[in-house]
Design an enzyme around this catalytic site. Structure first.
Site, short mmCIF file in Angstrom:
data_model
loop_
_atom_site.label_atom_id
_atom_site.label_comp_id
_atom_site.label_asym_id
_atom_site.label_seq_id
_atom_site.Cartn_x
_atom_site.Cartn_y
_atom_site.Cartn_z
N ALA A 11 4.08 -5.06 -4.68
CA ALA A 11 4.38 -6.14 -5.61
C ALA A 11 5.62 -6.94 -5.22
O ALA A 11 5.92 -7.95 -5.85
CB ALA A 11 4.55 -5.58 -7.02
N SER A 13 6.46 -7.03 -1.48
CA SER A 13 6.38 -7.36 -0.05
C SER A 13 4.98 -7.13 0.49
O SER A 13 4.21 -6.34 -0.05
CB SER A 13 7.39 -6.54 0.76
OG SER A 13 7.04 -5.17 0.77
N ARG A 15 3.12 -5.88 3.99
CA ARG A 15 3.36 -5.18 5.24
C ARG A 15 2.05 -5.05 6.00
O ARG A 15 1.02 -4.72 5.40
CB ARG A 15 3.94 -3.78 4.98
CG ARG A 15 5.29 -3.78 4.32
CD ARG A 15 5.72 -2.41 3.87
NE ARG A 15 4.87 -1.89 2.80
CZ ARG A 15 5.01 -2.23 1.53
NH1 ARG A 15 5.93 -3.09 1.16
NH2 ARG A 15 4.22 -1.71 0.61
N HIS A 223 -6.24 0.60 -4.33
CA HIS A 223 -4.98 0.87 -5.04
C HIS A 223 -4.02 1.55 -4.06
O HIS A 223 -4.34 2.59 -3.49
CB HIS A 223 -5.27 1.76 -6.24
CG HIS A 223 -4.09 2.01 -7.12
ND1 HIS A 223 -2.81 1.59 -6.83
CD2 HIS A 223 -3.99 2.66 -8.32
CE1 HIS A 223 -1.99 1.97 -7.79
NE2 HIS A 223 -2.68 2.61 -8.71
N ASP A 224 -2.83 0.98 -3.88
CA ASP A 224 -1.92 1.50 -2.86
C ASP A 224 -1.53 2.95 -3.08
O ASP A 224 -1.42 3.72 -2.11
CB ASP A 224 -0.68 0.61 -2.72
CG ASP A 224 0.03 0.32 -4.04
OD1 ASP A 224 -0.35 0.89 -5.07
OD2 ASP A 224 0.97 -0.52 -4.02
N THR A 225 -1.35 3.37 -4.34
CA THR A 225 -1.01 4.77 -4.57
C THR A 225 -2.17 5.68 -4.21
O THR A 225 -1.97 6.78 -3.68
CB THR A 225 -0.61 4.99 -6.04
OG1 THR A 225 0.41 4.07 -6.40
CG2 THR A 225 -0.10 6.41 -6.26
N THR A 247 8.35 0.12 -6.06
CA THR A 247 8.55 -0.70 -7.25
C THR A 247 8.44 0.17 -8.50
O THR A 247 9.20 0.02 -9.46
CB THR A 247 7.51 -1.83 -7.30
OG1 THR A 247 7.64 -2.64 -6.14
CG2 THR A 247 7.69 -2.69 -8.53
N GLY A 384 8.45 3.97 -0.01
CA GLY A 384 9.67 3.31 0.46
C GLY A 384 10.96 3.92 0.00
O GLY A 384 11.92 4.04 0.77
#
Length: 450
Positions: A11, A13, A15, A223-225, A247, A384
């Site tokens: 949300a 950046s 990559r 979904h990134d997670t 985030t 991150g």
């Protein structure tokens, strides 16, 4: 060689990484990273700059190709936000940001349907930004023009190759899926005021759906997670909880089945669909978006801020990082310092220390409740913010558990592994997981981060 491009959009950046799936150690090479943020439209609503996001993705993929051929492309992003396509496949308007205030009255919809009934139906924690609440207040004229709705990962897939697909983990965070059947709930779609036909068939990750410049585009856990947890697999099974950092801090466990009990509902746990089956039972905690927003005012580097914060010896205020005043303020520094009882011109090191401590306290509180549902021995931290040693140390102190530190680019690695399955470069996810290094300490190693 089997080299894939993993596009991982957070949300804050974008990559793009190259990952060699045949290397002895799977270490993502970040070839492009660019910050992005939502902007206000003419009506004052927060929308994503979709042109900027798609341009950043394409530039990153071009840089991947400059380094040599790639065998697949996969895309993951944050959850819940979506775009509407017209009958010609064109985006009707830039997607709304989940931080837009238009869903502030979501509780009225919950009361209309019934909180218990809703939780037993979709298994999701109540958050104002859930897709179901966004759609309920979406401009009816836009919805009437729409032929198809796509969540952001699949909207990017559509941008690259024209495919219109709906992936399981993207759909599963919408609030429109019946958690017991895995299919669209007609009742919930009716509540949102949409026809489920515009949502398409829900399909699993791990398949090729098109091409971009001759390169296969693979459907991964959108979904990134879900992508991150897919990559961390064995590290968070058999007695470990996890915290995906960034985030948001997403703290929870993996389970085979959803838990829609009254206990889980009262504590606002969510049951999010996992990449290749099962669920992530977790709760969201506001994370390092707080620090990102404050540092834009200070114009200081996160590393410098955390370094200075580590040296702070004074007692700092602990705040509820999930307080409504911090959800989407115009001035985060003012909002945070006000809540903390500090002056706005307080030393940034002290404010940063307060943010780190507050995030760690809240995350530890959630993990304590997770343990009621399922006991665990230790906690795997990745994403991150896992690189912030102060966070690791404080989580260890507050949870009284060993903290094992996984890779910062966990989502990109999980993304890459699912691509490997899709193109036949990996027989299973486990065939690649054991080569994810730089990362999680073995379970018999009780250290924290180095």
């Amino acid at each position: 060689m089997a080299i894939v491009a993993a596009v991982d959009c957070g949300a804050t950046s974008v990559r793009v990484c190259r990952v060699d799936l045949e290397a002895p150690s799977l270490v993502p090479e970040v070839v492009h990273r660019v910050a992005h943020t939502p902007r206000r439209d003419a009506a004052g609503h927060l929308r994503w700059d979709w042109t900027a996001i798609t341009s950043a993705v394409e530039l990153g993929l071009e840089r991947c190709l400059e380094l040599g051929p790639i065998d697949s492309i996969g895309i993951d992003t944050w959850a819940v936000d979506y775009g509407l396509l017209d009958g010609d496949g064109h985006l009707i308007a830039d997607p709304f940001s989940y931080r837009d205030e238009r869903t502030s009255g979501y509780r009225a919809l919950v009361d209309e349907f019934g909180a218990t009934r809703m939780y037993e139906s979709n298994g999701l924690q109540l958050q104002p930004f859930n897709t179901i609440f966004q759609l309920a207040v979406h401009d009816r004229s836009e919805l009437e023009r729409a032929d198809r709705l796509l969540w952001l990962p699949e909207l990017l897939v559509h941008h690259l190759c024209g495919a219109t697909v709906t992936e399981r983990t993207s759909a599963g965070c919408s609030g429109l899926v019946d958690v017991s059947t895995g299919a669209w709930s007609r009742e919930l779609c009716d509540l949102a005021g949409i026809d489920s036909r515009m949502l398409g068939e829900i399909v699993p990750a791990g398949r090729v759906v098109g091409e971009w410049r001759g390169v296969p585009v693979s459907l991964v856990a959108g979904h990134d997670t879900a992508s991150a947890v897919a990559g961390m697999g064995p590290s968070i099974s058999g007695g470990s909880a996890f915290v995906a950092t960034g985030t948001w801090m997403l703290a929870g466990i993996e389970r085979d089945a959803a838990d829609t009990s009254s206990w889980a509902r009262r504590r606002n746990f969510t049951n999010e669909a996992a990449a290749l089956g099962g669920f992530r039972f977790l709760r969201n905690v506001t994370g390092f978006w707080l620090l990102e927003q404050c540092r834009t005012e200070w114009r200081l580097d996160v590393g410098e801020l955390v370094g200075r914060a580590t040296a702070v010896e004074a007692k700092v205020p602990i705040v509820d990082v999930d307080d409504e005043s911090l959800r989407s303020p115009d001035d985060m520094l003012t909002a945070y310092t006000t809540l903390a009882g500090l002056r706005r011109d307080t030393d940034p090191a002290l404010v940063t220390r307060s943010i780190v401590e507050s995030v760690a306290v809240r995350t530890a509180d959630v993990l304590a409740e997770v343990e009621v549902a399922q006991p665990f021995d230790d906690v795997v931290l990745f994403g991150g913010a896992a690189r912030i040693e102060l966070l690791v140390a404080r989580l260890r102190d507050f949870t009284r558990r060993a903290i094992r530190v996984g890779p910062a680019e966990a989502a990109a690695l999980g993304n890459a592994l699912v691509q490997g399955v899709a193109i036949g470069a990996l027989s299973t996810l486990d065939a690649g997981r054991e080569r994810i290094t730089g990362s999680v300490y073995p379970k018999n190693d009780r250290r924290t981060a180095p």
